[in-house]
Design a protein around this motif. Structure first.
Motif, PDB file in Angstrom:
ATOM      1  N   GLY A 172     -18.902  25.549 -60.596  1.00 51.89           N
ATOM      2  CA  GLY A 172     -17.980  25.285 -60.970  1.00 51.89           C
ATOM      3  C   GLY A 172     -18.010  23.727 -60.761  1.00 51.89           C
ATOM      4  O   GLY A 172     -16.809  22.452 -60.732  1.00 51.89           O
ATOM      5  N   ALA A 173     -19.127  23.091 -60.250  1.00 49.60           N
ATOM      6  CA  ALA A 173     -19.028  21.765 -60.242  1.00 49.60           C
ATOM      7  C   ALA A 173     -20.278  20.970 -59.355  1.00 49.60           C
ATOM      8  O   ALA A 173     -21.360  22.307 -59.621  1.00 49.60           O
ATOM      9  CB  ALA A 173     -18.250  21.270 -58.385  1.00 49.60           C
ATOM     10  N   PRO A 174     -20.775  19.649 -59.441  1.00 51.88           N
ATOM     11  CA  PRO A 174     -22.170  19.330 -59.589  1.00 51.88           C
ATOM     12  C   PRO A 174     -22.905  19.748 -57.876  1.00 51.88           C
ATOM     13  O   PRO A 174     -22.062  19.649 -56.304  1.00 51.88           O
ATOM     14  CB  PRO A 174     -22.415  18.361 -59.905  1.00 51.88           C
ATOM     15  N   ARG A 175     -23.635  20.637 -57.540  1.00 50.43           N
ATOM     16  CA  ARG A 175     -24.167  20.810 -56.207  1.00 50.43           C
ATOM     17  C   ARG A 175     -25.815  20.287 -55.944  1.00 50.43           C
ATOM     18  O   ARG A 175     -26.126  20.159 -57.478  1.00 50.43           O
ATOM     19  CB  ARG A 175     -24.456  21.808 -56.515  1.00 50.43           C
ATOM     20  N   TYR A 176     -26.126  19.644 -54.888  1.00 54.02           N
ATOM     21  CA  TYR A 176     -27.918  19.328 -54.701  1.00 54.02           C
ATOM     22  C   TYR A 176     -28.100  20.102 -53.236  1.00 54.02           C
ATOM     23  O   TYR A 176     -26.637  20.377 -52.675  1.00 54.02           O
ATOM     24  CB  TYR A 176     -27.868  18.358 -54.468  1.00 54.02           C
ATOM     25  N   VAL A 177     -29.077  19.992 -52.849  1.00 52.51           N
ATOM     26  CA  VAL A 177     -29.682  20.495 -51.246  1.00 52.51           C
ATOM     27  C   VAL A 177     -30.025  19.069 -50.942  1.00 52.51           C
ATOM     28  O   VAL A 177     -31.067  18.632 -51.435  1.00 52.51           O
ATOM     29  CB  VAL A 177     -30.669  21.290 -51.364  1.00 52.51           C
ATOM     30  N   GLY A 178     -29.467  19.109 -49.352  1.00 56.41           N
ATOM     31  CA  GLY A 178     -29.857  18.532 -48.377  1.00 56.41           C
ATOM     32  C   GLY A 178     -28.732  16.854 -47.998  1.00 56.41           C
ATOM     33  O   GLY A 178     -28.143  16.899 -48.783  1.00 56.41           O
ATOM     34  N   GLU A 179     -29.242  16.097 -47.646  1.00 58.65           N
ATOM     35  CA  GLU A 179     -28.110  15.132 -47.361  1.00 58.65           C
ATOM     36  C   GLU A 179     -28.410  14.149 -48.760  1.00 58.65           C
ATOM     37  O   GLU A 179     -29.015  13.982 -49.616  1.00 58.65           O
ATOM     38  CB  GLU A 179     -29.492  13.850 -45.913  1.00 58.65           C
ATOM     39  N   ASP A 180     -27.417  12.981 -48.728  1.00 61.05           N
ATOM     40  CA  ASP A 180     -27.229  11.990 -49.831  1.00 61.05           C
ATOM     41  C   ASP A 180     -27.759  11.066 -49.542  1.00 61.05           C
ATOM     42  O   ASP A 180     -27.648  11.050 -51.403  1.00 61.05           O
ATOM     43  CB  ASP A 180     -25.920  11.047 -49.204  1.00 61.05           C
ATOM     44  N   ALA A 181     -29.340  10.368 -48.848  1.00 58.45           N
ATOM     45  CA  ALA A 181     -30.240  10.151 -49.752  1.00 58.45           C
ATOM     46  C   ALA A 181     -31.223  10.501 -49.710  1.00 58.45           C
ATOM     47  O   ALA A 181     -31.934   9.973 -50.506  1.00 58.45           O
ATOM     48  CB  ALA A 181     -30.277   9.203 -48.130  1.00 58.45           C
ATOM     49  N   VAL A 182     -31.514  11.415 -50.290  1.00 60.36           N
ATOM     50  CA  VAL A 182     -32.574  12.316 -50.832  1.00 60.36           C
ATOM     51  C   VAL A 182     -33.154  11.872 -52.371  1.00 60.36           C
ATOM     52  O   VAL A 182     -31.926  12.207 -53.276  1.00 60.36           O
ATOM     53  CB  VAL A 182     -32.553  14.034 -50.679  1.00 60.36           C
ATOM     54  N   ARG A 183     -34.234  12.340 -52.449  1.00 58.85           N
ATOM     55  CA  ARG A 183     -35.129  10.953 -53.417  1.00 58.85           C
ATOM     56  C   ARG A 183     -36.116  12.124 -53.687  1.00 58.85           C
ATOM     57  O   ARG A 183     -36.804  13.020 -53.062  1.00 58.85           O
ATOM     58  CB  ARG A 183     -35.051  10.153 -53.754  1.00 58.85           C
ATOM     59  N   TRP A 184     -36.342  12.257 -55.069  1.00 58.75           N
ATOM     60  CA  TRP A 184     -37.382  13.235 -55.179  1.00 58.75           C
ATOM     61  C   TRP A 184     -38.273  12.016 -56.739  1.00 58.75           C
ATOM     62  O   TRP A 184     -37.407  11.093 -57.179  1.00 58.75           O
ATOM     63  CB  TRP A 184     -37.067  14.329 -56.716  1.00 58.75           C
ATOM     64  N   PRO A 185     -39.668  12.074 -56.765  1.00 61.51           N
ATOM     65  CA  PRO A 185     -40.243  11.707 -58.097  1.00 61.51           C
ATOM     66  C   PRO A 185     -40.817  12.425 -59.353  1.00 61.51           C
ATOM     67  O   PRO A 185     -40.371  13.064 -59.317  1.00 61.51           O
ATOM     68  CB  PRO A 185     -41.704  11.458 -56.908  1.00 61.51           C
ATOM     69  N   MET A 186     -39.885  11.601 -60.150  1.00 59.09           N
ATOM     70  CA  MET A 186     -40.000  12.725 -61.345  1.00 59.09           C
ATOM     71  C   MET A 186     -41.081  11.782 -61.656  1.00 59.09           C
ATOM     72  O   MET A 186     -41.623  11.370 -62.556  1.00 59.09           O
ATOM     73  CB  MET A 186     -38.548  12.222 -61.727  1.00 59.09           C
ATOM     74  N   VAL A 187     -40.869  13.329 -63.280  1.00 59.17           N
ATOM     75  CA  VAL A 187     -41.836  13.111 -63.936  1.00 59.17           C
ATOM     76  C   VAL A 187     -41.368  13.991 -65.428  1.00 59.17           C
ATOM     77  O   VAL A 187     -40.853  14.964 -64.915  1.00 59.17           O
ATOM     78  CB  VAL A 187     -43.259  12.832 -63.953  1.00 59.17           C
ATOM     79  N   HIS A 188     -41.076  12.960 -66.860  1.00 57.96           N
ATOM     80  CA  HIS A 188     -41.244  14.063 -67.570  1.00 57.96           C
ATOM     81  C   HIS A 188     -42.278  14.583 -68.108  1.00 57.96           C
ATOM     82  O   HIS A 188     -43.185  14.737 -68.099  1.00 57.96           O
ATOM     83  CB  HIS A 188     -40.417  13.314 -68.921  1.00 57.96           C
ATOM     84  N   VAL A 189     -41.876  16.435 -68.326  1.00 57.32           N
ATOM     85  CA  VAL A 189     -43.323  16.986 -69.219  1.00 57.32           C
ATOM     86  C   VAL A 189     -44.138  16.960 -69.853  1.00 57.32           C
ATOM     87  O   VAL A 189     -44.999  16.421 -70.512  1.00 57.32           O
ATOM     88  CB  VAL A 189     -42.819  18.596 -69.674  1.00 57.32           C
ATOM     89  N   ASP A 190     -43.788  15.986 -70.910  1.00 57.91           N
ATOM     90  CA  ASP A 190     -44.774  14.744 -72.332  1.00 57.91           C
ATOM     91  C   ASP A 190     -45.172  13.979 -71.189  1.00 57.91           C
ATOM     92  O   ASP A 190     -46.609  14.593 -71.374  1.00 57.91           O
ATOM     93  CB  ASP A 190     -43.533  14.774 -73.159  1.00 57.91           C
ATOM     94  N   ASP A 191     -44.830  13.468 -70.342  1.00 51.84           N
ATOM     95  CA  ASP A 191     -46.082  12.531 -69.559  1.00 51.84           C
ATOM     96  C   ASP A 191     -46.675  12.617 -69.164  1.00 51.84           C
ATOM     97  O   ASP A 191     -47.919  12.472 -68.872  1.00 51.84           O
ATOM     98  CB  ASP A 191     -44.576  11.497 -69.127  1.00 51.84           C
ATOM     99  N   LEU A 192     -45.664  14.126 -68.390  1.00 54.55           N
ATOM    100  CA  LEU A 192     -47.255  14.679 -67.747  1.00 54.55           C
ATOM    101  C   LEU A 192     -48.184  15.033 -68.766  1.00 54.55           C
ATOM    102  O   LEU A 192     -49.534  15.478 -68.330  1.00 54.55           O
ATOM    103  CB  LEU A 192     -46.901  16.492 -67.275  1.00 54.55           C
ATOM    104  N   ALA A 193     -47.817  16.055 -69.173  1.00 62.97           N
ATOM    105  CA  ALA A 193     -48.825  16.529 -70.218  1.00 62.97           C
ATOM    106  C   ALA A 193     -49.970  15.392 -70.990  1.00 62.97           C
ATOM    107  O   ALA A 193     -51.022  15.634 -71.158  1.00 62.97           O
ATOM    108  CB  ALA A 193     -48.395  16.823 -72.078  1.00 62.97           C
TER     109      ALA A 193
END
Length: 290
Positions: A172-193
């Motif tokens: 019932g609310a946004p949730r994430y695991v880890g510290e406030d400063a945690v970052r993920w490297p991202m890629v869209h599946v179409d770009d990855l293809a």
């Protein structure tokens, strides 16, 4: 080229197979049963835990092999699978592309990690660097071997960001695991293809490439966007790591809490990769992970 795609029915594999076909290549799917493909493609039988079935599938008419299958979790089994898939390619110059991931780098610090950054894998991918080295070393045996490390993949309703949407709905609310400063490297599946296509067509033997379009995206920002997509907007809440470990398993929860910054610039510069989706937060907020 006639390309054998291992894992062609998976989240990433299905998109890669379609992109290869759109680029004019003939896709042959590998599955455990070998039953007919829903796409009308040729399908051969093979199992990652049965090396002889893998070697048998790599016939002389196969120009390249792409391994997008989910690892078994057994180091010996995965090493044997790579050996079986590459053995028929030795001395031919035919391509083998292996899918790894950026978690092998571990926590990276503030500066984006490049392909030459030493690995420091977290437990969930502990043996993966050894598999990467096995693939790279196949270049010395006449295989055009390539490793691709995708970032956190999003888009088309799948990937780990979709989990953030599910968590928001569940709690019932946004949730994430880890510290406030945690970052993920991202890629869209179409770009990855698209990266898989250009790597197959252009990457030199024995090379490794990062499939990343956004080096370090704030996970709390992603969680907020996931909350909007789930219809429960609000301030993201940090999920205590011990609770997340109990719900998701220790290894996976720790991976979600991993802070990373990873560069994908080399593939753009040297292979001509041209990503088109470079705002994971906006796409998630718009509902692309629903």
């Amino acid at each position: 080229m006639k390309i054998l795609v291992v894992g062609a029915t998976g989240y990433i594999g299905a998109v890669v197979a379609d992109r290869l076909a759109e680029a004019g290549h003939e896709v042959v799917e590998l599955s455990r049963s070998g039953d007919g493909s829903q796409r009308g493609r040729v399908r051969r039988a093979g199992d990652l835990t049965d090396p002889s079935s893998l070697s048998a599938a790599v016939t002389a008419d196969i120009d390249a092999v792409v391994n997008l299958a989910t690892p078994t979790g057994d180091a010996e089994a995965d090493a044997a699978a790579v050996a079986a898939l590459t053995e028929p390619l030795r001395g031919t110059g035919r391509a083998f592309v292996y899918t790894s991931g950026v978690w092998v780098l571990g926590a990276t610090g503030p500066e984006p990690a490049g392909e030459d950054t030493p690995t420091n894998p977290i437990p969930i991918v502990g043996y993966r660097p050894a598999i990467e080295r096995q693939v790279i070393d196949a270049a010395a045996q006449g295989v055009r071997s390539v490793v691709i490390r995708p970032g956190i993949v999003h888009g088309r309703g799948g990937g780990i960001p979709a989990l953030l949407v599910d968590l928001a709905r569940k709690h019932g609310a946004p949730r994430y695991v880890g510290e406030d400063a945690v970052r993920w490297p991202m890629v869209h599946v179409d770009d990855l293809a698209d990266l898989f296509v250009v790597a197959l067509e252009r990457a030199p033997a024995g090379t490794l490439w990062h499939g990343v379009t956004e080096p370090a995206v704030s996970v709390p920002d992603l969680a907020a966007a996931a909350g909007d997509a789930a219809g429960v907007p609000g301030r993201p809440q940090a999920w205590p790591l011990d609770e997340a470990r109990e719900a998701l398993g220790e290894a996976f929860a720790d991976a979600l809490a991993l802070d990373q910054s990873v560069s994908g610039d080399a593939a753009r510069r040297e292979l001509g990769w041209q990503p088109r989706h470079e705002d994971a937060v906006a796409e998630l907020r718009a509902g692309s992970a629903n």
